[in-house]
Design an enzyme around this catalytic site. Structure first.
Site, PDB file in Angstrom:
ATOM      1  N   ASN A   1       0.904  -1.292   0.153  1.00 53.55           N
ATOM      2  CA  ASN A   1       0.026  -0.038   0.082  1.00 53.55           C
ATOM      3  C   ASN A   1       0.891   0.930   0.049  1.00 53.55           C
ATOM      4  O   ASN A   1       0.362   2.416  -0.512  1.00 53.55           O
ATOM      5  CB  ASN A   1      -0.965   0.159   1.145  1.00 53.55           C
ATOM      6  CG  ASN A   1      -0.533  -0.186   2.370  1.00 53.55           C
ATOM      7  OD1 ASN A   1       0.489  -1.007   2.609  1.00 53.55           O
ATOM      8  ND2 ASN A   1      -0.958   0.625   3.372  1.00 53.55           N
TER       9      ASN A   1
ATOM     10  N   GLU B   1       4.683  -4.272  12.131  1.00 55.23           N
ATOM     11  CA  GLU B   1       3.861  -3.201  11.736  1.00 55.23           C
ATOM     12  C   GLU B   1       2.622  -3.838  11.165  1.00 55.23           C
ATOM     13  O   GLU B   1       2.702  -3.822   9.940  1.00 55.23           O
ATOM     14  CB  GLU B   1       4.464  -2.251  10.973  1.00 55.23           C
ATOM     15  CG  GLU B   1       5.612  -1.453  11.539  1.00 55.23           C
ATOM     16  CD  GLU B   1       5.306  -0.707  12.706  1.00 55.23           C
ATOM     17  OE1 GLU B   1       4.095  -0.004  12.869  1.00 55.23           O
ATOM     18  OE2 GLU B   1       5.929  -0.496  13.688  1.00 55.23           O
TER      19      GLU B   1
ATOM     20  N   CYS C   1      -3.032   1.459   6.958  1.00 55.05           N
ATOM     21  CA  CYS C   1      -3.084   0.918   7.907  1.00 55.05           C
ATOM     22  C   CYS C   1      -3.936   1.843   9.011  1.00 55.05           C
ATOM     23  O   CYS C   1      -4.490   1.378   9.996  1.00 55.05           O
ATOM     24  CB  CYS C   1      -1.845   0.454   8.545  1.00 55.05           C
ATOM     25  SG  CYS C   1      -0.427   1.741   8.675  1.00 55.05           S
TER      26      CYS C   1
HETATM   27  P1  NAP Z   1       0.425  -9.121   3.219  1.00 62.67           P
HETATM   28  O1  NAP Z   1      -0.532  -9.873   2.519  1.00 62.67           O
HETATM   29  O2  NAP Z   1       0.518  -9.395   4.891  1.00 62.67           O
HETATM   30  O3  NAP Z   1       1.779  -9.066   2.621  1.00 62.67           O
HETATM   31  C1  NAP Z   1       2.614  -8.113   3.195  1.00 62.67           C
HETATM   32  C2  NAP Z   1       4.172  -8.604   2.866  1.00 62.67           C
HETATM   33  O4  NAP Z   1       4.245 -10.011   3.481  1.00 62.67           O
HETATM   34  C3  NAP Z   1       4.389  -8.978   1.188  1.00 62.67           C
HETATM   35  O5  NAP Z   1       5.650  -8.834   1.006  1.00 62.67           O
HETATM   36  C4  NAP Z   1       3.931 -10.701   1.235  1.00 62.67           C
HETATM   37  O6  NAP Z   1       4.596 -11.213   0.302  1.00 62.67           O
HETATM   38  C5  NAP Z   1       4.753 -11.118   2.398  1.00 62.67           C
HETATM   39  N1  NAP Z   1       4.173 -12.407   2.817  1.00 62.67           N
HETATM   40  C6  NAP Z   1       2.911 -12.870   2.903  1.00 62.67           C
HETATM   41  N2  NAP Z   1       3.012 -13.972   3.626  1.00 62.67           N
HETATM   42  C7  NAP Z   1       4.194 -14.508   3.722  1.00 62.67           C
HETATM   43  C8  NAP Z   1       4.716 -15.304   4.208  1.00 62.67           C
HETATM   44  N3  NAP Z   1       4.106 -16.475   4.978  1.00 62.67           N
HETATM   45  N4  NAP Z   1       6.111 -15.447   5.032  1.00 62.67           N
HETATM   46  C9  NAP Z   1       6.656 -14.312   4.506  1.00 62.67           C
HETATM   47  N5  NAP Z   1       6.330 -13.165   3.762  1.00 62.67           N
HETATM   48  C10 NAP Z   1       5.010 -13.245   3.604  1.00 62.67           C
HETATM   49  O7  NAP Z   1      -0.102  -7.622   3.484  1.00 62.67           O
HETATM   50  P2  NAP Z   1      -0.383  -6.712   2.183  1.00 62.67           P
HETATM   51  O8  NAP Z   1      -1.707  -7.057   1.758  1.00 62.67           O
HETATM   52  O9  NAP Z   1       0.740  -6.362   1.394  1.00 62.67           O
HETATM   53  O10 NAP Z   1      -0.719  -5.215   3.085  1.00 62.67           O
HETATM   54  C11 NAP Z   1      -1.808  -5.029   3.553  1.00 62.67           C
HETATM   55  C12 NAP Z   1      -1.686  -4.971   5.089  1.00 62.67           C
HETATM   56  O11 NAP Z   1      -0.381  -4.437   5.575  1.00 62.67           O
HETATM   57  C13 NAP Z   1      -2.685  -4.542   5.943  1.00 62.67           C
HETATM   58  O12 NAP Z   1      -3.155  -5.548   7.006  1.00 62.67           O
HETATM   59  C14 NAP Z   1      -2.103  -3.349   6.500  1.00 62.67           C
HETATM   60  O13 NAP Z   1      -3.127  -2.794   7.528  1.00 62.67           O
HETATM   61  C15 NAP Z   1      -0.778  -3.546   6.602  1.00 62.67           C
HETATM   62  N6  NAP Z   1       0.099  -2.390   6.952  1.00 62.67           N
HETATM   63  C16 NAP Z   1       0.460  -1.926   8.102  1.00 62.67           C
HETATM   64  C17 NAP Z   1       1.412  -0.831   8.209  1.00 62.67           C
HETATM   65  C18 NAP Z   1       1.772  -0.519   9.499  1.00 62.67           C
HETATM   66  O14 NAP Z   1       2.638   0.537   9.530  1.00 62.67           O
HETATM   67  N7  NAP Z   1       1.177  -0.879  10.704  1.00 62.67           N
HETATM   68  C19 NAP Z   1       1.592  -0.009   7.227  1.00 62.67           C
HETATM   69  C20 NAP Z   1       1.115  -0.511   6.037  1.00 62.67           C
HETATM   70  C21 NAP Z   1       0.297  -1.580   5.802  1.00 62.67           C
HETATM   71  P3  NAP Z   1       3.669 -11.331  -1.271  1.00 62.67           P
HETATM   72  O15 NAP Z   1       3.389  -9.920  -1.808  1.00 62.67           O
HETATM   73  O16 NAP Z   1       4.483 -12.138  -2.363  1.00 62.67           O
HETATM   74  O17 NAP Z   1       2.616 -12.302  -1.010  1.00 62.67           O
END
Ligand code: NAP
Length: 480
Positions: free
Chosen positions: A156, A252, A286
């Protein structure tokens, strides 16, 4: 729109390399292919960690003035090519060009702050003589880099959230391997290019593109990787935490942020900033405003203004300067949001505006009367949907705000400082914005959540604390 496929390489220990398998990067707006990047294997990742072991020694030996020069050099490069960076974000992610330009500005700041903080990584003298028998000892501690950091980032904010990992890691003398989100790898690769052109020594930084489920474990479980800094969803975060073993973890994660509007608030201001907070990046943020608790006496007026402002939102082509909101990151994500709304409506929720999907686009949606047991009331929606509730008073608003398993940030609109302080004390979150929505952050503040929203804090100075350890030095003197 013409697309020009260059076939990007990934940044492997300072070299740009291909791989046999590729990943197609698509524009969520029309599903067209923007470019391709390598699909790294677990073996590639293991080889990368090997290179990073040398990189960690190189990084730790870089004098602070060199680190500052390189990080500022990368920031200068982004500044000089900001149009290209913004366009890349707007093409591969779901952000509009206006949102993308803001992110580029933030990423430049993140790097400049990192360069500044590099010179402020301080220790302290320790008064050893406070302990009887230690009168003849003097000493101090300083902070040393932990070695190799593995960073996994979401889609994002595909540039700035990667800058939040690389900037502090290099400032504090660590090597870092980044695995960006598979749907948005191009901005992270551009950031690696900026560091490479700024003279970062080879092996200190890698950006490895590939599917998290295929290459994540090789990074997360590797004993030479001393810290995993993860930004993303709860499910992946929990999986990574379970597997990481004995290493530092920074998480995060997501949220479903509340905003409280009391009857003495400036309603126009509350509406304006809550609308923006709810629909920024199509709600894929987020800090997104998901639940708004409005005091009964002003509920109708707030609701009317909120729905009116939402109706003015221009949804469409991300590259148009006029567009307020783009699509979700994939059609699948838009369908997930659609299902959450259908579930809420089937249980009695009312759609005040929005509620329509076209491909990956979902119209900005305002719901009311959403029962508390609906998934959308409890979990993170990560889409352009906001829930309005009338409440009797602040106590009820606080109780409802806290009645979820997340706690990243919250907002409260009131002119009453006693009530604001009560909310500050009672809301279970990592940050509270008074007279603003939950969606406010600067890159230098401590940032992170409680409960399922995460573990540890980012915000350069705070990331540096996590990325370093104190080393104690004690001199035993023969006389004093
Ligand atoms: P996501 O599906 O959890 O993916 C995030 C990252 O993790 C991607 O690079 C993904 O790779 C990788 N990943 C997924 N499964 C994994 C595993 N089992 N082992 C290692 N890596 C893995 O999240 P998203 O959909 O990209 O982002 C949305 C989420 O991020 C929301 O929940 C949002 O709130 C959160 N977020 C939090 C913050 C904060 O600072 N608190 C900031 C921004 C976003 P792939 O893409 O290859 O699947």
């Amino acid at each position: 729109m013409r697309t020009h496929l260059t076939g990007q390489k990934m940044f492997f220990a300072g070299k740009w390399v291909n791989s046999e398998q590729i990943i197609e990067v698509r524009n969520p707006q029309d599903n067209s292919i923007i470019d391709v990047v390598p699909a790294a294997t677990a073996e590639d990742m293991l080889n990368c960690v090997k290179e990073a072991e040398e990189g960690a020694e190189i990084a730790a030996a870089m004098p602070v003035h060199e680190r500052i020069k390189v990080i500022n050099g990368a920031a200068d490069h982004i500044e000089q090519h900001s149009g290209k960076y913004a366009r890349t974000i707007a093409l591969e992610s779901s952000k509009t060009i206006r949102e993308a330009k803001k992110e580029v500005g933030r990423a430049i700041q993140t790097l400049r702050i990192s360069a500044e903080e590099a010179r402020r990584i301080n220790g302290e003298t320790i008064p050893f003589d406070q302990s009887p028998g230690s009168e003849n000892r003097i000493g101090y501690f300083y902070r040393f880099p932990i070695g190799i950091i593995g960073a996994i980032t979401p889609f994002n904010d595909p540039l700035n959230l990667v800058a939040h990992k690389i900037g502090p890691a290099i400032a504090s003398g660590n090597a870092i391997i980044v695995k960006p989100a598979t749907v948005t790898p191009l901005s992270a690769l551009l950031l690696a290019e900026a560091f490479s052109l700024a003279g970062l020594p080879a092996k200190v930084l890698s950006v490895i593109t590939g599917h998290g489920r295929e290459i994540g474990d090789a990074l997360v479980t590797h004993p030479a990787v001393r810290m995993i800094t993860f930004t993303g969803g709860l499910e992946a975060g929990e999986d990574i935490s379970r597997k990481a073993g004995l290493k530092k973890i920074s998480m995060e994660l997501g949220s479903n942020s509340p905003v409280i509007v009391l009857e003495d608030a400036d309603l126009e201001e509350a509406v304006d900033s809550s609308v923006s907070g709810a629909f920024w990046a199509a709600g894929q943020n987020c800090l997104s405003v998901q639940r708004i608790y409005i005091q009964e006496s002003v509920f109708e007026s707030f609701k009317t203004q909120f729905v009116e402002r939402t109706g003015e939102y221009i949804v469409g082509d991300k590259l148009s300067e006029l567009t307020d909101m783009g699509p979700l990151i994939t059609e699948k994500e838009a369908m997930r949001v659609e299902q959450l709304i259908e579930e809420a409506v089937s249980r009695g929720a009312v759609v005040l505006t929005g509620g329509e999907r076209t491909g990956a686009f979902y119209s900005p949606t305002v719901l009311t009367d959403v029962p508390e047991n609906c998934t959308i009331a409890k979990e993170e929606v990560f889409g352009p949907v906001v829930l309005l509730y009338a409440v009797a008073d602040l106590d009820e608003a606080i109780a409802l705000s806290n009645n979820v398993n997340y706690g990243l940030q919250a907002g409260i609109f009131t002119k009453n400082i006693d009530l604001a302080h009560k909310a500050i004390a009672k809301l279970d979150v990592g940050g509270i914005m008074v007279n603003d929505s939950s969606d406010y952050r600067i890159d230098a503040m401590p940032f992170g959540g409680v409960k399922n929203s995460g573990l540890g804090r980012e915000g350069i100075k705070f990331s540096i604390q996590e990325m370093t350890e104190p080393k104690v030095v004690c001199f035993k003197l023969s006389s004093h």
